[in-house]
Design a protein around this motif. Structure first.
Motif, PDB file in Angstrom:
ATOM      1  N   MET A 147       0.794  -1.616  -0.080  1.00  0.00           N
ATOM      2  CA  MET A 147      -0.185  -0.257  -0.056  1.00  0.00           C
ATOM      3  C   MET A 147       0.916   1.365   0.109  1.00  0.00           C
ATOM      4  O   MET A 147       1.875   0.855   0.743  1.00  0.00           O
ATOM      5  N   THR A 148       0.434   2.340  -0.820  1.00  0.00           N
ATOM      6  CA  THR A 148       0.798   3.384   0.014  1.00  0.00           C
ATOM      7  C   THR A 148       1.172   4.143   1.077  1.00  0.00           C
ATOM      8  O   THR A 148       0.483   4.197   1.894  1.00  0.00           O
ATOM      9  N   SER A 149       1.910   5.087   1.295  1.00  0.00           N
ATOM     10  CA  SER A 149       1.755   5.727   2.231  1.00  0.00           C
ATOM     11  C   SER A 149       0.258   6.495   2.708  1.00  0.00           C
ATOM     12  O   SER A 149      -0.167   7.102   1.877  1.00  0.00           O
ATOM     13  N   ASN A 150       0.492   6.479   4.361  1.00  0.00           N
ATOM     14  CA  ASN A 150      -1.128   7.405   4.608  1.00  0.00           C
ATOM     15  C   ASN A 150      -0.461   8.870   4.684  1.00  0.00           C
ATOM     16  O   ASN A 150      -1.018   9.717   5.151  1.00  0.00           O
ATOM     17  N   ARG A 151       1.013   8.964   5.048  1.00  0.00           N
ATOM     18  CA  ARG A 151       1.149  10.341   5.410  1.00  0.00           C
ATOM     19  C   ARG A 151       0.704  11.330   5.251  1.00  0.00           C
ATOM     20  O   ARG A 151       0.318  12.273   5.384  1.00  0.00           O
ATOM     21  N   PRO A 152       0.511  11.670   3.535  1.00  0.00           N
ATOM     22  CA  PRO A 152      -0.043  12.658   2.545  1.00  0.00           C
ATOM     23  C   PRO A 152      -1.232  12.537   2.972  1.00  0.00           C
ATOM     24  O   PRO A 152      -1.894  13.975   3.118  1.00  0.00           O
ATOM     25  N   TYR A 153      -2.285  11.982   2.879  1.00  0.00           N
ATOM     26  CA  TYR A 153      -3.640  11.689   3.205  1.00  0.00           C
ATOM     27  C   TYR A 153      -3.814  12.422   4.997  1.00  0.00           C
ATOM     28  O   TYR A 153      -4.138  13.318   5.248  1.00  0.00           O
ATOM     29  N   ILE A 154      -2.527  12.284   5.808  1.00  0.00           N
ATOM     30  CA  ILE A 154      -2.661  12.501   7.389  1.00  0.00           C
ATOM     31  C   ILE A 154      -2.236  14.093   7.264  1.00  0.00           C
ATOM     32  O   ILE A 154      -3.347  14.859   7.420  1.00  0.00           O
TER      33      ILE A 154
END
Length: 131
Positions: free
Chosen positions: A1-8
């Protein structure tokens, strides 16, 4: 899965601004792709950036980077911060926000040898009956 950092990051930015606070990001400038004025980087290689609507122009936050234009000492400067370089995001007024753990950058995949498309094999394919 891609990083969740940009969404957070986008969610915290919205939450901070909805509460009429000033969003700041803490950036690790040692990482590749960080474009910030080096004279404002501290001895630890970090910089705090105010990313409020009143402080920046043209703010974009996509899945790869945060980009905007800001003034440093009256000089307009284009800023680019890869999402992985953001150490944390918080509200200036009360310090509420989030600090991120360091993400490991994925290793590039091993190169695959070129296929022999269009080449004839020296060995003919063979089938055998197995009983």
């Amino acid at each position: 899965m891609t990083s969740n950092r940009p969404y957070i990051l986008r969610a915290f930015y919205e939450w901070i601004t909805d509460n009429r606070c000033t969003p700041y990001i803490l950036v690790d400038t040692h990482l590749t792709g960080v474009l910030v004025p080096q004279q404002h980087v501290n001895e630890d290689g970090q910089i705090v950036l105010n990313i409020s609507e009143s402080a920046v122009a043209g703010l974009t936050m996509d899945n790869y980077a945060i980009r905007f234009n800001a003034r440093f000492g009256g000089v307009p400067t284009d800023i680019q911060v890869p999402v992985g370089a953001v150490v944390g995001i918080y509200a200036r007024e009360n310090g509420q926000g989030m600090v991120f753990e360091a993400e490991e950058t994925p290793e590039p995949p091993e190169p695959t040898p070129p296929t022999s498309l269009g080449r004839k094999s020296a060995k003919k394919p063979a089938l055998r009956v197995v009983k």
